[in-house]
Design a protein around this motif. Structure first.
Motif, PDB file in Angstrom:
ATOM      1  N   LEU A 208       6.884   9.516 -22.040  1.00 18.08           N
ATOM      2  CA  LEU A 208       5.939   9.925 -21.004  1.00 18.08           C
ATOM      3  C   LEU A 208       5.351   8.705 -20.297  1.00 18.08           C
ATOM      4  N   VAL A 209       5.129   7.629 -21.042  1.00 17.92           N
ATOM      5  CA  VAL A 209       4.667   6.385 -20.417  1.00 17.92           C
ATOM      6  C   VAL A 209       5.723   5.855 -19.452  1.00 17.92           C
ATOM      7  N   VAL A 210       6.992   5.972 -19.830  1.00 15.56           N
ATOM      8  CA  VAL A 210       8.086   5.560 -18.948  1.00 15.56           C
ATOM      9  C   VAL A 210       8.057   6.371 -17.660  1.00 15.56           C
ATOM     10  N   ILE A 211       7.753   7.660 -17.759  1.00 17.42           N
ATOM     11  CA  ILE A 211       7.679   8.502 -16.565  1.00 17.42           C
ATOM     12  C   ILE A 211       6.614   7.985 -15.610  1.00 17.42           C
ATOM     13  N   VAL A 212       5.447   7.662 -16.144  1.00 16.44           N
ATOM     14  CA  VAL A 212       4.367   7.158 -15.294  1.00 16.44           C
ATOM     15  C   VAL A 212       4.793   5.875 -14.584  1.00 16.44           C
ATOM     16  N   LYS A 213       5.411   4.970 -15.305  1.00 15.36           N
ATOM     17  CA  LYS A 213       5.807   3.689 -14.700  1.00 15.36           C
ATOM     18  C   LYS A 213       6.956   3.844 -13.707  1.00 15.36           C
ATOM     19  N   ASP A 214       7.877   4.767 -13.987  1.00 14.55           N
ATOM     20  CA  ASP A 214       9.039   4.903 -13.120  1.00 14.55           C
ATOM     21  C   ASP A 214       8.724   5.557 -11.784  1.00 14.55           C
ATOM     22  N   THR A 215       7.520   6.096 -11.628  1.00 16.75           N
ATOM     23  CA  THR A 215       7.145   6.594 -10.303  1.00 16.75           C
ATOM     24  C   THR A 215       7.144   5.462  -9.274  1.00 16.75           C
ATOM     25  N   ALA A 216       6.971   4.222  -9.748  1.00 22.32           N
ATOM     26  CA  ALA A 216       6.970   3.076  -8.837  1.00 22.32           C
ATOM     27  C   ALA A 216       8.317   2.883  -8.165  1.00 22.32           C
ATOM     28  N   LEU A 217       9.402   3.368  -8.785  1.00 26.44           N
ATOM     29  CA  LEU A 217      10.719   3.237  -8.157  1.00 26.44           C
ATOM     30  C   LEU A 217      10.793   4.024  -6.855  1.00 26.44           C
ATOM     31  N   GLY A 218      10.110   5.163  -6.817  1.00 26.78           N
ATOM     32  CA  GLY A 218      10.100   5.938  -5.575  1.00 26.78           C
ATOM     33  C   GLY A 218       9.389   5.219  -4.452  1.00 26.78           C
ATOM     34  N   GLY A 219       8.347   4.469  -4.783  1.00 30.48           N
ATOM     35  CA  GLY A 219       7.661   3.701  -3.750  1.00 30.48           C
ATOM     36  C   GLY A 219       8.481   2.537  -3.258  1.00 30.48           C
ATOM     37  N   ALA A 220       9.279   1.943  -4.134  1.00 26.06           N
ATOM     38  CA  ALA A 220      10.063   0.769  -3.759  1.00 26.06           C
ATOM     39  C   ALA A 220      11.268   1.132  -2.900  1.00 26.06           C
ATOM     40  N   MET A 221      11.883   2.315  -3.145  1.00 26.99           N
ATOM     41  CA  MET A 221      13.145   2.640  -2.480  1.00 26.99           C
ATOM     42  C   MET A 221      13.079   3.854  -1.553  1.00 26.99           C
ATOM     43  N   LEU A 222      12.123   4.744  -1.769  1.00 22.00           N
ATOM     44  CA  LEU A 222      12.099   5.988  -0.994  1.00 22.00           C
ATOM     45  C   LEU A 222      10.882   6.114  -0.097  1.00 22.00           C
ATOM     46  N   GLY A 223      10.010   5.125  -0.113  1.00 25.00           N
ATOM     47  CA  GLY A 223       8.809   5.211   0.707  1.00 25.00           C
ATOM     48  C   GLY A 223       7.772   6.172   0.169  1.00 25.00           C
ATOM     49  N   PHE A 224       7.846   6.486  -1.117  1.00 19.83           N
ATOM     50  CA  PHE A 224       6.871   7.371  -1.722  1.00 19.83           C
ATOM     51  C   PHE A 224       5.540   6.632  -1.855  1.00 19.83           C
ATOM     52  N   SER A 225       4.466   7.250  -1.404  1.00 21.25           N
ATOM     53  CA  SER A 225       3.157   6.579  -1.355  1.00 21.25           C
ATOM     54  C   SER A 225       2.478   6.611  -2.718  1.00 21.25           C
ATOM     55  N   GLU A 226       3.001   5.806  -3.646  1.00 20.75           N
ATOM     56  CA  GLU A 226       2.387   5.722  -4.978  1.00 20.75           C
ATOM     57  C   GLU A 226       1.654   4.390  -5.110  1.00 20.75           C
ATOM     58  N   LEU A 227       1.212   4.066  -6.311  1.00 24.00           N
ATOM     59  CA  LEU A 227       0.344   2.907  -6.499  1.00 24.00           C
ATOM     60  C   LEU A 227       0.985   1.599  -6.058  1.00 24.00           C
ATOM     61  N   LEU A 228       2.219   1.362  -6.511  1.00 25.94           N
ATOM     62  CA  LEU A 228       2.858   0.095  -6.165  1.00 25.94           C
ATOM     63  C   LEU A 228       3.077  -0.027  -4.660  1.00 25.94           C
ATOM     64  N   ALA A 229       3.382   1.085  -3.996  1.00 28.32           N
ATOM     65  CA  ALA A 229       3.607   1.047  -2.546  1.00 28.32           C
ATOM     66  C   ALA A 229       2.328   0.742  -1.777  1.00 28.32           C
ATOM     67  N   SER A 230       1.170   0.901  -2.407  1.00 29.09           N
ATOM     68  CA  SER A 230      -0.092   0.637  -1.707  1.00 29.09           C
ATOM     69  C   SER A 230      -0.396  -0.849  -1.608  1.00 29.09           C
ATOM     70  N   VAL A 231       0.352  -1.686  -2.332  1.00 25.81           N
ATOM     71  CA  VAL A 231       0.063  -3.123  -2.320  1.00 25.81           C
ATOM     72  C   VAL A 231       0.324  -3.717  -0.943  1.00 25.81           C
ATOM     73  N   ARG A 232       1.451  -3.358  -0.342  1.00 23.85           N
ATOM     74  CA  ARG A 232       1.804  -3.979   0.947  1.00 23.85           C
ATOM     75  C   ARG A 232       0.768  -3.691   2.031  1.00 23.85           C
ATOM     76  N   PRO A 233       0.382  -2.434   2.295  1.00 22.20           N
ATOM     77  CA  PRO A 233      -0.634  -2.227   3.339  1.00 22.20           C
ATOM     78  C   PRO A 233      -1.995  -2.825   2.976  1.00 22.20           C
ATOM     79  N   MET A 234      -2.344  -2.837   1.710  1.00 23.27           N
ATOM     80  CA  MET A 234      -3.620  -3.449   1.331  1.00 23.27           C
ATOM     81  C   MET A 234      -3.635  -4.936   1.621  1.00 23.27           C
ATOM     82  N   SER A 235      -2.572  -5.630   1.215  1.00 26.73           N
ATOM     83  CA  SER A 235      -2.535  -7.079   1.441  1.00 26.73           C
ATOM     84  C   SER A 235      -2.423  -7.410   2.922  1.00 26.73           C
TER      85      SER A 235
END
Length: 300
Positions: A208-235
């Motif tokens: 289940l922890v892996v599931i939480v972390k792997d959501t970041a893959l959607g932000g990196a490749m699919l444009g899914f607006s998850e936590l990791l994807a928020s870094v670029r517009p914030m910076s």
């Protein structure tokens, strides 16, 4: 007084204790040196200036515009994937233990196939399939693709966890259930699964922890607006504070996963206490209710 040896290893003597203490001190010194080098490097590049960290403490718009909406999407995707993958994985794991070769082979093929494919590829395929064969809005399509990829991969992994947990139980559990006339489905749902859940819980939580972390893959490749994807517009909107943004996002991931593992640890302790406090005495009436019609034991 001479130390008594334990079952698995001998108690270390004076020389071994001194050697262990020396290695511990050397490790702590090395760790402190690495931490100092990282902090000094960040300071040399002006990454520790208050101006780069201030928005996270003084400007609520950072949280309202970027972090909280991204956190919401991460939690939604992870929660949906968990809710679907857990029962699906349990079903596949049970089917892999079926007495029917066709059922066992079909379930094994599904599990081995999706377990062998990287989860990112599953997300990309799902996104392309939704784009080609459905009318799902492009705004919500990344969420569907991320959840689909996570479910297919993690359900396959969880199926193996469930199968291993059930096989690890003593064979006497099944034999005892058969002796009182329980059917296969009753044995699995009423005897094997409840006992296997406690043993499987650490592995289930890890997945289940892996599931939480792997959501970041959607932000990196699919444009899914998850936590990791928020870094670029914030910076981009708050200056060159990329390190600060990544640090805050990493801390949020740590908090999420820590909360999940803490809840799982509490649940495991509760289940173990429940099993210890539950009496092992089963009345004759209960045995009759569990037995199949026509095979109820004679209690006269």
């Amino acid at each position: 007084m001479k130390d008594k040896p334990t079952v698995l290893y001998d108690v270390p003597g004076p020389r071994a204790r001194r050697r262990n203490l020396l290695w511990t001190l050397l490790f702590l010194v090395g760790l402190a040196a690495v931490v100092w080098w990282v902090v000094a490097s960040l300071a040399d590049k002006n990454q520790l200036e208050w101006s780069k960290w201030a928005p996270f403490f003084t400007d609520p718009r950072v949280w309202e515009t970027y972090i909280l909406p991204a956190l919401k999407n991460t939690v939604i995707a992870a929660a949906l994937a968990m809710v679907i993958a857990l029962p699906l994985g349990a079903l596949l794991g049970i089917l892999r233990l079926s007495d029917h070769r066709a059922v066992r082979g079909a379930a094994g093929t599904v599990v081995e196939f999706f377990r062998a494919i990287p989860v990112l590829i599953l997300m990309l395929f799902a996104n392309a399939a939704y784009s080609e064969f459905t009318d799902i809005s492009p705004d919500t399509r990344p969420l569907y693709a991320v959840v689909t990829g996570l479910v297919l991969y993690n359900a396959s992994v969880l199926a193996e966890v469930v199968r291993a947990g059930i096989l690890a139980l003593p064979a006497g559990q099944t034999d005892a259930a058969k002796a009182i006339g329980m059917r296969k489905g009753q044995i699995m749902l009423s005897v094997l699964l409840p006992q296997a859940v406690t043993a499987m819980l650490p592995a289930l939580v890890s997945q289940l922890v892996v599931i939480v972390k792997d959501t970041a893959l959607g932000g990196a490749m699919l444009g899914f607006s998850e936590l990791l994807a928020s870094v670029r517009p914030m910076s981009a909107n708050y200056g060159a504070n990329t390190i600060a943004c990544f640090t805050v996002v990493a801390v949020i991931f740590v908090i999420l996963n820590f909360a999940l593992t803490t809840f799982a640890s509490w649940l495991e302790r509760r289940l173990r206490r429940g099993r210890k406090s539950t009496g092992a005495v089963v009345g004759a009436r209960a045995v009759e209710d569990l037995a199949t019609p026509g095979e109820r034991p004679d209690t006269r």
